[in-house]
Design a protein around this motif. Structure first.
Motif, PDB file in Angstrom:
ATOM      1  N   THR A 217       7.334   2.103   6.852  1.00 17.88           N
ATOM      2  CA  THR A 217       7.443   2.238   5.398  1.00 17.88           C
ATOM      3  C   THR A 217       6.114   1.940   4.715  1.00 17.88           C
ATOM      4  O   THR A 217       5.715   2.645   3.779  1.00 17.88           O
ATOM      5  N   THR A 218       5.407   0.925   5.206  1.00 18.80           N
ATOM      6  CA  THR A 218       4.098   0.594   4.622  1.00 18.80           C
ATOM      7  C   THR A 218       3.138   1.776   4.746  1.00 18.80           C
ATOM      8  O   THR A 218       2.369   2.055   3.825  1.00 18.80           O
ATOM      9  N   LEU A 219       3.213   2.469   5.869  1.00 16.04           N
ATOM     10  CA  LEU A 219       2.362   3.649   6.055  1.00 16.04           C
ATOM     11  C   LEU A 219       2.638   4.683   4.954  1.00 16.04           C
ATOM     12  O   LEU A 219       1.714   5.177   4.304  1.00 16.04           O
ATOM     13  N   LEU A 220       3.916   4.965   4.720  1.00 19.69           N
ATOM     14  CA  LEU A 220       4.270   5.937   3.671  1.00 19.69           C
ATOM     15  C   LEU A 220       3.814   5.445   2.297  1.00 19.69           C
ATOM     16  O   LEU A 220       3.335   6.226   1.471  1.00 19.69           O
ATOM     17  N   ARG A 221       3.980   4.146   2.055  1.00 17.38           N
ATOM     18  CA  ARG A 221       3.594   3.592   0.755  1.00 17.38           C
ATOM     19  C   ARG A 221       2.098   3.662   0.538  1.00 17.38           C
ATOM     20  O   ARG A 221       1.640   3.880  -0.584  1.00 17.38           O
ATOM     21  N   CYS A 222       1.323   3.493   1.618  1.00 23.92           N
ATOM     22  CA  CYS A 222      -0.140   3.627   1.505  1.00 23.92           C
ATOM     23  C   CYS A 222      -0.517   5.069   1.178  1.00 23.92           C
ATOM     24  O   CYS A 222      -1.353   5.323   0.316  1.00 23.92           O
ATOM     25  N   ILE A 223       0.127   6.003   1.878  1.00 18.40           N
ATOM     26  CA  ILE A 223      -0.195   7.417   1.657  1.00 18.40           C
ATOM     27  C   ILE A 223       0.144   7.823   0.219  1.00 18.40           C
ATOM     28  O   ILE A 223      -0.532   8.630  -0.391  1.00 18.40           O
ATOM     29  N   ASN A 224       1.188   7.220  -0.343  1.00 19.09           N
ATOM     30  CA  ASN A 224       1.603   7.548  -1.713  1.00 19.09           C
ATOM     31  C   ASN A 224       0.948   6.652  -2.772  1.00 19.09           C
ATOM     32  O   ASN A 224       1.355   6.650  -3.926  1.00 19.09           O
ATOM     33  N   PHE A 225      -0.028   5.880  -2.346  1.00 15.65           N
ATOM     34  CA  PHE A 225      -0.784   5.007  -3.264  1.00 15.65           C
ATOM     35  C   PHE A 225       0.087   3.988  -3.984  1.00 15.65           C
ATOM     36  O   PHE A 225      -0.216   3.579  -5.097  1.00 15.65           O
ATOM     37  N   LEU A 226       1.168   3.586  -3.333  1.00 10.91           N
ATOM     38  CA  LEU A 226       1.932   2.454  -3.869  1.00 10.91           C
ATOM     39  C   LEU A 226       1.345   1.150  -3.344  1.00 10.91           C
ATOM     40  O   LEU A 226       1.557   0.088  -3.914  1.00 10.91           O
ATOM     41  N   GLU A 227       0.622   1.245  -2.220  1.00  8.54           N
ATOM     42  CA  GLU A 227      -0.147   0.112  -1.701  1.00  8.54           C
ATOM     43  C   GLU A 227      -1.571   0.602  -1.507  1.00  8.54           C
ATOM     44  O   GLU A 227      -1.794   1.776  -1.241  1.00  8.54           O
ATOM     45  N   THR A 228      -2.519  -0.328  -1.642  1.00  9.51           N
ATOM     46  CA  THR A 228      -3.907   0.038  -1.387  1.00  9.51           C
ATOM     47  C   THR A 228      -4.283  -0.432   0.015  1.00  9.51           C
ATOM     48  O   THR A 228      -4.214  -1.621   0.305  1.00  9.51           O
ATOM     49  N   PRO A 229      -4.656   0.504   0.892  1.00 11.84           N
ATOM     50  CA  PRO A 229      -5.018   0.105   2.252  1.00 11.84           C
ATOM     51  C   PRO A 229      -6.273  -0.776   2.246  1.00 11.84           C
ATOM     52  O   PRO A 229      -7.092  -0.689   1.338  1.00 11.84           O
ATOM     53  N   ASP A 230      -6.388  -1.633   3.256  1.00 10.54           N
ATOM     54  CA  ASP A 230      -7.567  -2.489   3.350  1.00 10.54           C
ATOM     55  C   ASP A 230      -8.705  -1.788   4.072  1.00 10.54           C
ATOM     56  O   ASP A 230      -9.864  -2.169   3.934  1.00 10.54           O
TER      57      ASP A 230
END
Lengths: 261, 232
Positions: A43-56
């Motif tokens: 889920t975190t992977l999808l959220r990063c791709i959708n810019f809901l999380e900012t990858p480090d």
């Protein structure tokens, strides 16, 4: 050229490394299933791709355009992030429909707000609105809900709500549509009706990334599968590779474990 | 027999005088009620956002304010705001007239009710699931579009019952302004005890409060029903 390339994507929540360097790429029309047990970063992977999380760390490249590169200073302007987000659509596990809008209203809302920014919006308001509405009705027809246009979300079953959510995401014509366990909140019958819709999208060559626990669905519909474990991709390949001849021991156990049930 | 009929003889002149006075008082109470809502409803939103701010000092200031205002009696706040400037600072901002007293009362009421409202708003806003914001974000909506087009109506629906409670309380709290001699409904009713030795006008004020809060209850119920078409 790949429609989406993800390079060395990393994400930490405090001390916890959730993604430890994810690399993959998909072509236009691919359906990629992301499988693996819960709590391993899917889920975190999808959220990063959708810019809901900012990858480090890492890069996200769509159609050759670098949308995110942790090495470079990012523009954090809302305008910019929005533009990037519009390459993607995301369908959530628990639908997240807007309760105060009808089915049709849910599908039209974001598109209407976007079109309002067009310089010619005021002049052609009526026509633009009519186009958005016709488009939304067509999408709802595609997901089999043309008889529910004026219903409110709470009047629908979970499966119907999820189909509205899919139509809502499609209304913005994303390049890549992502699904985060789209059927986990549904019973088997409702699961089937949602999977049918995703399958028909696959047939119409929609590029999709689907995080799922529905193994038979992954096997039938996806043409590419990645298996994630502890924030890494343990194995990737075609459904045959993963389900018939898994190489990694952990993947073997996972697939074997399911087969014995 | 004659005496008894005299006792129950209605002195219409007196009734007229009382009703005139009570109506006048009621208008004042109504003014306080309406102006408090007009001021406190928006100010409450400012304080609510302040107490949710990412900036530490802003957040703590607002939380401190809410603590002090909710933690002390409104009557005390009225007295301090009215008498404080004159006695502590040696400068009576409010002058000696009725207008000054009324303005001081309004400041106390608006500030007090804004703090209560801010906590209701905060609860309403924080109660909206994160998924609503995220769904808006992935659909390319801006933060303000998400707030105004998605979140706000859901917040309003959620806060109608607790706001209704506060608004009904406000109806009766208007009677507190009498401590700084703003002549509202109850003051005028009580005045007849001293001046005429009659108590019924005082009881009669209760009917005004009951009718007014009754109307508000009906309105709030209607509003709640209006929002019944969706579930949050």
């Amino acid at each position: 050229m790949a429609i989406l390339e993800v390079k060395n994507l990393k994400k930490n929540f405090g001390e916890l490394e959730v993604l430890k360097g994810i690399d993959f790429s998909i072509e236009k029309g691919d359906v990629m299933a992301v499988i693996g047990s819960s709590g391993n970063g899917k889920t975190t992977l999808l959220r990063c791709i959708n810019f809901l999380e900012t990858p480090d760390a890492g890069e996200i490249i769509v159609n050759g355009e670098t949308l995110f590169d942790a090495e470079k200073k990012q523009s954090t302007s809302e305008e910019n992030i929005r533009k990037k987000r519009l390459h993607f659509g995301l369908v959530f596990q628990n639908f997240n429909l807007f309760p105060q809008y009808t089915v049709l209203g849910n599908v039209m809302l974001a598109k209407e707000l976007l079109e309002k920014e067009r310089p010619d919006y005021r002049k052609n308001k009526k026509q633009i609105k009519a186009e958005i509405e016709a488009e939304a009705k067509k999408l709802l027809d595609d997901v089999g809900l043309s008889d529910k246009l004026d219903y409110y979300p709470h009047q629908l079953s979970g499966g119907q709500q999820q189909r509205v959510a899919i139509a809502r995401a499609l209304a913005l014509k994303p390049d890549i549509l992502c699904f985060d366990e789209p059927t986990s909140a549904l019973d088997p019958e409702l699961t089937a009706e949602v999977l049918k819709v995703i399958k028909s999208l696959a047939e119409s060559k929609m590029t999709m990334i689907v995080v799922t626990h529905e193994m038979s669905f992954a096997k039938d519909v996806a043409n590419k599968i990645i298996f994630m474990d502890e924030g890494k991709i343990l194995e990737e390949g075609t459904p045959e590779d993963i389900f018939e001849n898994p190489k990694n021991q952990r993947v073997k156990e996972f697939i074997g474990g399911i087969a014995t049930i | 027999m004659i005496e008894l009929s005299l006792m129950f003889q209605i002195d219409w002149l007196e009734v007229k005088e009382v009703l005139f006075s009570l109506n006048e008082g009621f208008i004042k109470s109504l003014e306080i009620f309406v102006l408090t809502l007009l001021g406190a409803v928006p100010l409450g939103l400012v304080i609510a956002f302040g107490s949710m701010s990412g900036i530490g000092i802003v957040r703590w200031f607002n939380k401190f304010l809410v603590w002090v205002i909710r933690g002390t009696p409104l009557m005390l706040q009225l007295l301090i705001i009215y008498y404080g400037p004159g006695i502590i600072l040696g400068n009576n901002w409010w002058g000696s007239g009725a207008t000054g007293r009324f303005i001081a009362a309004m400041i106390a009421f608006i500030l007090n009710y804004a703090c209560y409202f801010s906590e209701i708003y905060r609860g309403g806003i924080e109660g909206i699931p994160k998924g609503q914001y995220e769904a808006g974000e992935v659909l390319g909506m801006t933060k303000s579009q998400i707030f105004f087009k998605v979140v706000l109506l859901q917040v309003i629906k959620r806060i109608i019952p607790p706001m209704g409670n506060e608004i009904i309380t406000l109806v009766k709290d208007t009677s507190l302004v009498r401590v700084i001699a703003v002549y509202e409904l109850m003051w005028n009713g009580q005045d007849f005890i001293k001046s005429e030795g009659i108590i019924w006008p005082m009881f009669f004020t209760g009917i005004y409060y009951l009718l007014f809060s009754g109307l508000l209850t009906l309105f709030l119920g209607w509003l709640e029903k209006k929002m019944d078409y969706f579930k949050v």
